[in-house]
Design an enzyme around this catalytic site. Structure first.
Site, mmCIF file in Angstrom:
data_model
loop_
_atom_site.group_PDB
_atom_site.id
_atom_site.type_symbol
_atom_site.label_atom_id
_atom_site.label_comp_id
_atom_site.label_asym_id
_atom_site.label_seq_id
_atom_site.Cartn_x
_atom_site.Cartn_y
_atom_site.Cartn_z
ATOM 1 N N ASP A 13 29.207 -0.484 -193.912
ATOM 2 C CA ASP A 13 30.576 -0.625 -193.434
ATOM 3 C C ASP A 13 30.869 -2.117 -193.469
ATOM 4 O OD1 ASP A 13 33.080 -0.265 -192.219
ATOM 5 O OD2 ASP A 13 32.223 -0.470 -190.216
ATOM 6 N N GLU A 73 31.862 1.852 -197.533
ATOM 7 C CA GLU A 73 33.213 2.211 -197.114
ATOM 8 C C GLU A 73 34.211 1.275 -197.771
ATOM 9 O OE1 GLU A 73 35.707 2.262 -192.986
ATOM 10 O OE2 GLU A 73 33.751 3.262 -192.952
ATOM 11 N N ASP A 148 30.228 -0.098 -185.974
ATOM 12 C CA ASP A 148 30.093 -0.453 -187.388
ATOM 13 C C ASP A 148 28.820 0.167 -187.969
ATOM 14 O OD1 ASP A 148 32.216 -2.924 -187.507
ATOM 15 O OD2 ASP A 148 31.082 -2.888 -185.633
#
Length: 188
Positions: A13, A73, A148
């Site tokens: 992420d 992501e 996260d």
């Protein structure tokens, strides 16, 4: 005795202050968490040094866990264009770190990750974390306070869900339609 096939997926992420990572090991069809954590960049004030640190840390994670694939992501566009540009740089550096080690990269939109894990593309970070905790049997002691990390694990888990799923050409509406149009490919 046949040994189950194993695949390791690194999920990331991207972030410029806190970058999450999660490593998922898939043995046969069973996923398990190897690790999850964050790269904390908040004390580094130089944006270029942050990028260097991201590269070095992602390379270190790759060296430690030897992932077969990277699931990352995609940056989410908010209201601040400058934040989006910085996020894109962080994502690019993480991707390059993987590509330098010949690790294939797949990018997933946040909506797709949330939908794959919770069934709701608008799910909160907390809902995603709770679903991952339940599905992967993650003890409370291993949960990281930063969402996260679970977002990164979510990218890896979304990628796991996509593995091995046959993709039908767009001319088919589903398996039933495929079978009707290809009876010669069906063994009885």
């Amino acid at each position: 005795m046949i040994q189950a096939r194993e695949k390791i997926i690194l999920g990331i992420d991207p972030g410029t202050n806190v970058m999450g990572y999660g490593v998922l090991k898939v043995t046969g069809t069973t996923p398990s968490v190897m690790t999850l954590g964050v790269i904390d960049l908040r004390t580094c004030k130089d944006s270029y040094l942050k990028l260097k640190h991201i590269y070095e840390r992602v390379q270190g994670i790759i060296t430690s866990y030897l992932p077969d694939e990277l699931a990352i992501e995609a940056p989410f566009y908010g209201k601040n264009v400058q934040s989006m540009l910085k996020l894109g740089r962080a994502q690019g550096v993480a991707i390059v770190a993987a590509l330098c080690r010949d690790i294939p990269v797949t990018e997933y939109a946040p909506l797709k990750i949330k939908l794959a894990i919770t069934g709701n593309g608008q799910a909160s970070k907390e809902q995603v974390a709770e679903m991952l905790k339940r599905m992967l049997h993650i003890p409370d002691s291993e949960m990281v306070p930063f969402m996260d990390a679970t977002d990164a694990l979510g990218a890896a888990y979304c990628h796991y869900l996509q593995m091995g799923r046959p993709s039908l050409p767009s001319m088919y509406k589903g398996w039933k339609d495929y079978v009707l149009k290809n009876p010669e490919k069906i063994s009885k």
